[in-house]
Motif scaffolding. Structure first.
Motif, short mmCIF file in Angstrom:
data_model
loop_
_atom_site.label_atom_id
_atom_site.label_comp_id
_atom_site.label_asym_id
_atom_site.label_seq_id
_atom_site.Cartn_x
_atom_site.Cartn_y
_atom_site.Cartn_z
N UNK A 84 0.81 -1.21 0.00
CA UNK A 84 0.00 0.00 0.00
C UNK A 84 0.85 1.26 0.00
N UNK A 85 0.64 2.11 -0.99
CA UNK A 85 1.46 3.31 -1.14
C UNK A 85 1.20 4.31 -0.02
N UNK A 86 -0.07 4.58 0.26
CA UNK A 86 -0.40 5.59 1.27
C UNK A 86 0.00 5.15 2.67
N UNK A 87 0.09 3.85 2.89
CA UNK A 87 0.41 3.33 4.24
C UNK A 87 1.91 3.14 4.46
N UNK A 88 2.73 3.43 3.44
CA UNK A 88 4.15 3.07 3.50
C UNK A 88 5.06 4.29 3.43
N UNK A 89 5.97 4.39 4.38
CA UNK A 89 7.09 5.32 4.32
C UNK A 89 8.32 4.51 3.92
#
Length: 241
Positions: A84-89
């Motif tokens: 998940x892009x939004x959930x990942x730093x």
């Protein structure tokens, strides 16, 4: 303190965290996942600045990696792996992620600090040192520091300072020097850091070296750095044979 970790899988001391590694050649990576989102401060463009993320990733790429749009390229990498892009730093490195260092520290009131470091030293640098701009090109030391506690914004920034000081101290004690002038390196030209906090438990306004939190950050960063430096030196020596 656990001391230096081996290259075997890690079980972080902070509850609800899971660590795993994905071997994918030059696109290998490791991931720290949290059941609940973590408050993050990230110096990279992938999940940049302040935010909330449930995944912290350090991805390895080839030393010749070049992209006109690294943000989109990383997002495509994540989509292909159902991350998940939004959930990942995320952080990016040409250092071997399997040579990561890890250390953890516990303190009073449930304080726990876990740190991962990957060290690549192909382009050592010294902050404030005079040199021509054309000599500057990427090289990376990445740090991911996770804290079980509630940090103010000021404490998050303070944590970056303490982590950076510990990084420089580890390089100094390992006698890592610039190739052309033999000055001690303080890092490389594109070092990056993620500070993450559970925002549960005890509260912290400060993270300097006079505090328990700062001590935990300093010790874990120093030890994780020292281990990864050792691994990098061993790899570098193997390439010369």
């Amino acid at each position: 303190m656990t001391g230096f970790a081996s290259n075997h899988p890690i079980t972080p001391s902070i509850s609800n965290l899971r660590y795993y590694e994905a071997e994918d050649g030059l696109n290998s990576y490791f991931m720290i996942e949290s059941i609940e989102p973590l408050r993050t401060l990230n110096s990279s463009m992938w999940g940049e600045g302040c935010g909330w993320h449930s995944r912290l990733m350090n991805r390895q790429v080839d030393r010749s990696y070049s992209s006109s749009d690294p943000l989109s390229e990383m997002h495509q990498f994540m989509r292909m792996r159902s991350i998940g892009i939004e959930e990942t730093a995320a952080l990016l490195t040409a250092a071997r992620v399997q040579d990561r260092g890890y250390s953890q520290e516990s303190g009073d009131k449930g304080l726990k600090v876990c740190t991962w470091a990957t060290v690549g030293l192909s382009n050592k640098a010294r902050a404030g040192f005079l040199r021509d701009m054309h000599e500057l090109f990427p090289g990376t030391i990445n740090l991911i520091v996770v804290i079980d506690g509630i940090l103010t914004d000021a404490a998050m920034v303070n944590a970056v300072i303490t982590a950076t000081e510990a990084k420089a101290a580890a390089l100094q004690d390992a006698d890592i020097r610039l190739a052309d002038c033999r000055e001690i390196a303080t890092g490389t030209t594109t070092d990056a850091v993620i500070i993450a906090a559970t925002q549960k438990g005890a509260s912290y306004r400060y993270a300097g070296t006079a505090t328990q939190l700062g001590y935990g950050i300093g010790r874990t960063v120093y030890e994780a750095m020292a281990y990864s430096i050792q691994r990098y030196k061993a790899w570098e020596l193997s390439q010369q044979k």
